[in-house]
Design an enzyme around this catalytic site. Structure first.
Site, PDB file in Angstrom:
ATOM      1  N   PHE A   1       0.803  -1.216   0.000  1.00  0.00           N
ATOM      2  CA  PHE A   1       0.000   0.000   0.000  1.00  0.00           C
ATOM      3  C   PHE A   1       0.836   1.267   0.000  1.00  0.00           C
ATOM      4  CE2 PHE A   1       0.918  -0.325   4.528  1.00  0.00           C
ATOM      5  CZ  PHE A   1       1.114   1.003   4.882  1.00  0.00           C
TER       6      PHE A   1
ATOM      7  N   CYS B   1       9.551   1.398   4.127  1.00  0.00           N
ATOM      8  CA  CYS B   1      10.427   0.301   4.556  1.00  0.00           C
ATOM      9  C   CYS B   1      11.857   0.780   4.747  1.00  0.00           C
ATOM     10  CB  CYS B   1      10.387  -0.842   3.543  1.00  0.00           C
ATOM     11  SG  CYS B   1      11.073  -0.430   1.931  1.00  0.00           S
TER      12      CYS B   1
ATOM     13  N   LYS C   1      -0.620  -7.715  -9.091  1.00  0.00           N
ATOM     14  CA  LYS C   1      -1.628  -7.776  -8.019  1.00  0.00           C
ATOM     15  C   LYS C   1      -1.274  -6.662  -7.038  1.00  0.00           C
ATOM     16  CE  LYS C   1      -2.613  -8.750  -4.326  1.00  0.00           C
ATOM     17  NZ  LYS C   1      -3.186  -7.848  -3.231  1.00  0.00           N
TER      18      LYS C   1
END
Length: 498
Positions: A149, A281, A173
């Site tokens: 996201f 991250c 995906k």
């Protein structure tokens, strides 16, 4: 209610699935759209479309594939602001941060446009008498990408442009939480001249992901996301005989030496810890102060207190909301644990409010001092605007602390000493190191090289390693003679080339 489409064989199509999830604006809980969980048949159709397109796309000259990427990057630049606004509404990011997300993706597309030089093989003439050996770099086939996201433009653009430029076809995906940005990315890809079936998109959760991981026609899988999911994806994909690269969780440390430039170091800490609400991250979530530099914590508190969350088009906002109610509650719970376990909470962002948006997933800048390695706020990836401060006596003590951490995505050191920096970059067991740079995400002609628990696989994302991940090497050894046919030659019973 707007229903997010799938993209199969060059067309946006509505899913027949009755299972849907709401796409929620994290700033006000407004439902922006519904995203369908694709049926098994629809996932199969997406893979079949990619497989059929591969048979012709792989034969398209590499220079023509590169030109598609050249046109694509030009369109992405032309629509940069538009994409930034879509992304900001989708994720809650501030407009400038959203544009940065798009721009870092554009940089990878530019690298994909340079793919011919990275697809060059090797040649050695006359390796033995009249024998030549050479290699070709060839695409794998259908590859899949599963994206998170927090970067709905950059991370898909890490994957499918380079994979497709190498001659593969792709099934994307994206995160079901932020599916709106990829739609516009795909529309521009079509406009750039991408043929039908080269890129496909399905939506879903664990069920749809597992179908891609085990599908016999998918050759490789790229993933960015949490450690728990990444471990499952790597094990499942490799058990099914596929290549996998999984970029996973992190706990990134910044080491602050006493000789560092105080102003730039403290500014870097604020931006790298609370920027994007800490939902990166590569965010800095632990500051390791060496010696007397720990005295800077009070000034750090003052600077962090000036950062505030807000909605995407608030020019004064430093960052946006946490992506979901569940994630918001998790961040608040970890802050509570930090207090309970004895960390000194210098800034507490749990009760922050944004005027006019009482239902937003807001967390203010949160600063902990005197953090120890046994605390939950140190051991877990918080993924919120929370910075943990620790003190050590020496640089080697800092290196030891970081090397004992299970993950190794990124780290940085701020210092005026070249010797200290060189020692740090040599001894630290982390894949991406910044020297007076807080978030050392490399430009795409290098690869994104997380280590240890932050990565599963052998070849990393983008750069030359990604080209190797998305391709296979074929080596040819050939013999041609320019003489009369040989007479009376004896069989060669050895493996030596003759």
């Amino acid at each position: 209610m707007k229903r997010v489409p799938l993209f199969i064989n060059g067309e946006f199509v509505q899913s027949s699935s009755q299972q849907v999830m709401p796409v929620i604006n994290p700033a006000n809980q407004q439902v922006l759209a519904e995203v369908p969980m694709a049926t098994a048949t629809e996932v199969d159709l997406a893979v079949a479309s990619a497989k059929a397109a591969f048979e012709t796309w792989r034969l398209v000259p590499v220079a023509e594939r590169a030109r598609v990427m050249m046109r694509y990057q030009a369109l992405l630049k032309e629509h940069h602001d538009e994409l930034g606004e879509i992304l900001a509404n989708d994720t809650g990011k501030t407009f400038e941060d959203a544009k940065g997300d798009v721009w870092r993706g554009i940089e990878v597309v530019e690298q994909a446009a340079n793919v011919p030089s990275n697809m060059m093989g090797e040649t050695v003439a006359n390796v033995a008498g009249g024998i030549d050996t050479y290699s070709y770099i060839q695409p794998l086939g259908v590859v899949a990408g599963i994206t998170p996201f927090n970067f709905p433009a950059m991370i898909p653009l890490w994957m499918y442009p380079l994979a497709i430029a190498c001659g593969n076809t792709f099934v994307l995906k994206p995160s079901e939480q932020v599916p709106l940005t990829p739609i516009r990315l795909i529309e521009l890809f079509i406009e750039a001249g991408a043929p039908k079936g080269v890129l496909n998109m399905v939506h879903g959760g664990a069920e749809q992901v597992d179908q891609l991981l085990t599908h016999p026609d998918v050759e490789a899988v790229s993933f960015v996301g949490s450690t728990r999911v990444g471990e499952h994806i790597y094990k499942t994909a490799t058990a099914a005989g596929k290549r996998a690269q999984c970029m996973m969780g992190a706990k990134n440390h910044m080491v602050i030496m006493p000789d560092a430039d105080r102003n730039s170091t403290l500014n870097a800490l604020v931006g790298a810890s609370v920027g994007a609400a800490g939902q990166r991250c590569m965010a800095i979530s632990v500051a390791v102060f060496v010696g007397d530099s720990y005295e800077w914590v009070e000034e750090l508190k003052e600077r962090m207190s000036k950062a505030r969350p807000g909605v995407w088009n608030d020019a004064g906002a430093s960052y946006g909301p946490i992506i979901s109610k569940a994630a918001h509650q998790r961040v608040l719970g970890l802050i509570e644990k930090g207090v309970e376990q004895g960390a000194r909470c210098l800034l507490d962002g749990r009760n922050v409010q944004v005027e006019g948006y009482p239902d937003g997933n807001w967390v203010g800048p949160t600063l902990f001092a005197d953090v120890t390695t046994d605390m939950a706020i140190y051991q877990e990836e918080i993924f919120g605007p929370v910075l943990c401060c620790m003190r050590v006596d020496t640089l080697d003590e800092a290196i030891g602390l970081i090397n004992r951490c299970q993950v190794g995505n990124g780290t940085s050191i701020f210092t005026a000493s070249g010797g200290a920096a060189r020692h740090y970059q040599s001894e630290i067991k982390v894949g991406q190191v910044g020297i007076n740079i807080p978030i050392p995400v490399p430009l795409p002609f290098f690869s994104f090289t997380g280590w240890r628990g932050s990565f599963r696989g052998d070849l990393h994302a983008y750069g030359k390693q990604a080209v190797r991940f998305y391709t296979e090497t074929k080596t040819i050894t050939s013999k041609w003679t320019h003489t009369e046919p040989s007479v009376g030659a004896q069989p060669n019973m050895s493996i030596n080339l003759r």
